[in-house]
Scaffold this active site. Structure first.
Site, mmCIF file in Angstrom:
data_model
loop_
_atom_site.group_PDB
_atom_site.id
_atom_site.type_symbol
_atom_site.label_atom_id
_atom_site.label_comp_id
_atom_site.label_asym_id
_atom_site.label_seq_id
_atom_site.Cartn_x
_atom_site.Cartn_y
_atom_site.Cartn_z
ATOM 1 C CG ASN A 1 -1.325 1.302 1.316
ATOM 2 O OD1 ASN A 1 -2.337 1.796 0.371
ATOM 3 N ND2 ASN A 1 -2.936 1.157 2.394
ATOM 4 C CE LYS B 1 -0.446 3.087 4.790
ATOM 5 N NZ LYS B 1 -0.271 3.084 6.630
ATOM 6 C CG HIS C 1 -6.616 2.030 5.966
ATOM 7 N ND1 HIS C 1 -5.519 3.164 6.626
ATOM 8 C CD2 HIS C 1 -4.959 1.448 5.196
ATOM 9 C CE1 HIS C 1 -4.431 2.368 6.768
ATOM 10 N NE2 HIS C 1 -4.115 1.242 5.865
ATOM 11 C CD GLU D 1 -3.186 5.485 7.416
ATOM 12 O OE1 GLU D 1 -3.048 5.342 5.878
ATOM 13 O OE2 GLU D 1 -1.616 4.661 7.539
ATOM 14 C CD GLU E 1 -3.702 -2.200 7.093
ATOM 15 O OE1 GLU E 1 -2.420 -2.555 6.882
ATOM 16 O OE2 GLU E 1 -4.106 -1.060 7.124
ATOM 17 N N GLY F 1 2.781 1.569 11.198
ATOM 18 C CA GLY F 1 3.846 3.360 10.792
ATOM 19 C C GLY F 1 4.299 3.172 11.994
ATOM 20 C CB SER G 1 5.384 -1.870 11.806
ATOM 21 O OG SER G 1 4.802 -0.803 12.016
HETATM 22 P P1 13P Z 1 2.780 0.440 7.679
HETATM 23 O O1 13P Z 1 4.045 -1.426 7.133
HETATM 24 O O2 13P Z 1 3.669 1.634 7.436
HETATM 25 O O3 13P Z 1 3.023 0.540 8.704
HETATM 26 O O4 13P Z 1 1.481 0.817 7.262
HETATM 27 C C1 13P Z 1 0.908 -0.428 7.363
HETATM 28 C C2 13P Z 1 -0.547 -0.253 6.794
HETATM 29 O O5 13P Z 1 -1.669 0.753 6.970
HETATM 30 C C3 13P Z 1 -0.702 -0.650 5.374
HETATM 31 O O6 13P Z 1 -2.091 -0.130 4.782
#
Ligand code: 13P
Length: 252
Positions: free
Chosen positions: A9, A11, A97, A99, A170, A176, A216
């Protein structure tokens, strides 16, 4: 057992055509394992050029979108429909997601409509679920994830779930932050999700639905995570942006 699925992803990164194509080109040259499906989810603006490059390179790497609107068309300024995504070559779309749930206040009901739209357009929906740190500290993580799964999959029949649904767990506190859930803790949640899917759809369908872990994921923890019996793949953020780290994850 389903084939493992690894999704990068991106982002809101690698959104310039030149940088997106440079990474895509490098990924195309990597050897892929037939038993592992690999997908990338670039920003909307580069989906088309990335799709073209994957096609020309005869790559097995699939294309995913990061988001979608629930309606097919209409006066929704700034939104993108599932048909548009299918048309540019996406075969997967992330929905729900964290976010988007947190930063854009997306509700379970809206996420459910998005998921149904994705499946109706002939793609697979990756339903993202996961608890906050506070919810985990209060011991509410199972209840939260159960609610997200049941509401997110409302109206999805067993046949449709088998072909069109992927779940991505997740935990928000692991995204992150560099703090991966301990593989055993992730496995516990994955086993719980599998149990809920079994109640909803029966064991054969539950076995066919892939449950990915995200938060992560790095070259250093991929093997341990993938050794867990109910982890069927990973959703990778930061580590999917660099060729070398993503290579180590898909070729672990
Ligand atoms: P990270 O791997 O940067 O922690 O992000 C995870 C994520 O949100 C994937 O959709």
């Amino acid at each position: 057992m389903p084939t493992d699925l690894i999704i990068g992803n991106w982002k809101m990164h690698k959104g310039l055509v030149t940088e997106a194509l440079a990474l895509t080109e490098a990924l195309i040259s990597l050897p892929l394992f037939p038993e592992r499906e690999v997908a990338i989810a670039p920003p909307f603006t580069v989906l088309f050029p990335v799709a073209e490059r994957l096609r020309h390179g005869k790559s097995q790497i699939k294309l995913s979108a990061q988001n979608v609107h629930s309606e097919a068309q209409g006066a929704y300024t700034g939104e993108i429909s599932a048909t548009m995504l299918a048309h540019v070559g996406c075969s997967l779309v992330l929905v729900g997601h964290s976010e988007r749930r947190i930063l854009f206040s997306e509700s379970d009901e809206f996420i459910n409509r998005k998921l149904l739209a994705v499946i109706a357009a002939g793609m697979r929906a990756v339903l993202c679920v996961g608890e906050t740190l506070q919810e985990r500290e209060r011991g509410q993580e199972l209840q939260v994830v159960r609610g997200q799964i049941e509401k997110g999959l409302a109206g999805v029949s067993p046949i449709v779930a088998r072909a069109g649904v992927v779940i991505a767990y997740e935990p928000i506190w692991a995204i992150g932050t560099g703090k991966t859930a301990f593989p055993r803790a992730a496995q516990e949640m994955h086993a719980f999700i599998k149990e809920r899917l079994t109640v909803m759809y029966g064991l054969s369908v539950a076995n066919a639905i892939r449950i990915l872990y995200g938060g992560s994921v790095k070259p250093e923890n991929i093997r341990e995570l993938m050794e867990m019996p109910d982890i069927n793949g990973v959703l990778v953020g930061g580590a999917s942006l660099e060729l070398e780290s993503f290579r180590k994850i898909i070729c672990y």
